[in-house]
Design a protein around this motif. Structure first.
Motif: not given
Length: 346
Positions: A196, A200, A203, A206-207, A213
């Motif tokens: 995790r 993070i 992220l 990814l956005k 995801l």
């Protein structure tokens, strides 16, 4: 030459000599028996001579084969003649020649890999460095007419400089691994939490790329003994690789599963995947099957090699499976109870 043959002939010789002496002592035994014993003694001596000649001939032939191996023909092997004592020697020589052949093959591969790495590094450093120099010269010569253009140039310079720094960091890290200068601190870690934490950091990417995801990470703790920084680097390198090469699939998957012996993490995507001819090479240093994609995304080709080296130092395994545009998965395992060979408790 077999020991039992030699001993038998020696015994026969002693028996015949003893017989000759007895016949000489007892002259009444007649000359016929004496000459028979002489003939037998002659035959035994002839047999000794033949065996000795064969033995020396075989040694000479073995010496020629050994000399060929010394001169570089490591494909040569010594042959035996059903001689027990000599066979052990021959087998030992053949093992040495076989080890020499393996060393030679490894040396050739290492030299080829070294040249490939140097060639790749030269390209990866020269290309962005040339670009940086070009943009710096453009700024010095006031080619950029507006502040917007200047900022764009500076942004390009910054991006390429960061790429160079990342490449050098990976090279230094790989060099430390090769020199066994990486000290791994053995700790009790929660594999699920490390996954995790690593995820993070990606992220925002990814956005930005609008990538969906999908995660399968247990809520309960997955305790392993590993080095915290190395484990994060392994996971991060695999995620980074999936983002760079699988972004066109618009999906990233993370799956952490448990087996009786280890924990396994899969990082998968639905991008263009890896060609069959490239699958066996993906963990090689500086190997890049699709050069155009690496130039586009600035990949050095070292991330997967570093991940593989660190996984092996944790006594785990790493693998890849790819079905283009369906599922390309990189996975690795970390034993629940690793052998304490590479890990050092600090």
């Amino acid at each position: 030459m077999k020991n039992d043959k030699v001993l038998l002939l020696i015994i026969f010789q002693f028996v015949i000599l003893a017989g000759v002496c007895i016949v000489d002592i007892n002259a009444h035994s007649g000359d016929a028996l004496k000459w028979s014993l002489y003939i037998i003694l002659f035959l035994i001596s002839t047999a000794f001579f033949i065996l000795r000649f064969r033995y020396l001939t075989q040694l000479k032939r073995m010496n020629i084969e050994i000399r060929r191996a010394v001169d570089g023909n490591v494909k040569t092997r010594l042959l035996t003649k059903h001689d027990k004592e000599l066979n052990e020697f021959v087998f030992s020589i053949n093992e040495l020649v076989e080890q020499l052949e393996k060393i030679q093959v490894h040396s050739i591969k290492s030299e080829k890999a070294r040249k490939g790495i140097l060639s790749g590094i030269s390209h990866d450093i020269r290309t962005p460095l040339t670009s940086i120099i070009g943009y710096v010269d453009a700024l010095k010569d006031d080619i950029a007419a507006s502040e917007v253009e200047k900022k764009a140039y500076i942004e390009i310079i910054s991006r390429k400089a960061n790429g160079l720094k990342q490449l050098l960091d990976e090279l230094f890290h790989l060099a430390k691994i090769d020199a066994d200068e990486i000290t791994l601190k053995a700790e009790q870690l929660d594999f699920a939490e490390i996954t995790r934490e690593s995820l993070i950091e990606f992220l925002p990417d990814l956005k930005k790329e609008n990538i969906e995801l999908k995660t399968v990470i247990p809520e309960e703790k997955c305790i392993i003994t590993a080095d915290h920084l190395s484990l994060k680097r392994i996971v991060g390198n695999l995620i980074k690789n999936a983002l760079y090469y699988g972004r066109e699939g618009k999906i990233l998957g993370i799956e952490l599963t448990e087996t009786p012996k280890d924990y396994q993490l899969l990082v998968w995507d639905q991008g263009p995947g890896i060609a069959d001819k490239d699958v066996i090479h993906v963990f090689e240093r500086m190997y890049r099957g699709d050069q155009s994609r690496n130039q586009l995304y600035g990949r050095s080709g070292l991330g997967l090699s570093i991940a593989k080296a660190l996984v092996e130092k944790h006594h785990g395994k790493i693998w890849v499976e790819s079905i283009p545009w369906e599922r390309t998965a990189f996975g690795f395992s970390i034993p629940k109870h690793p052998l304490q060979l590479e890990l050092r408790n600090n």
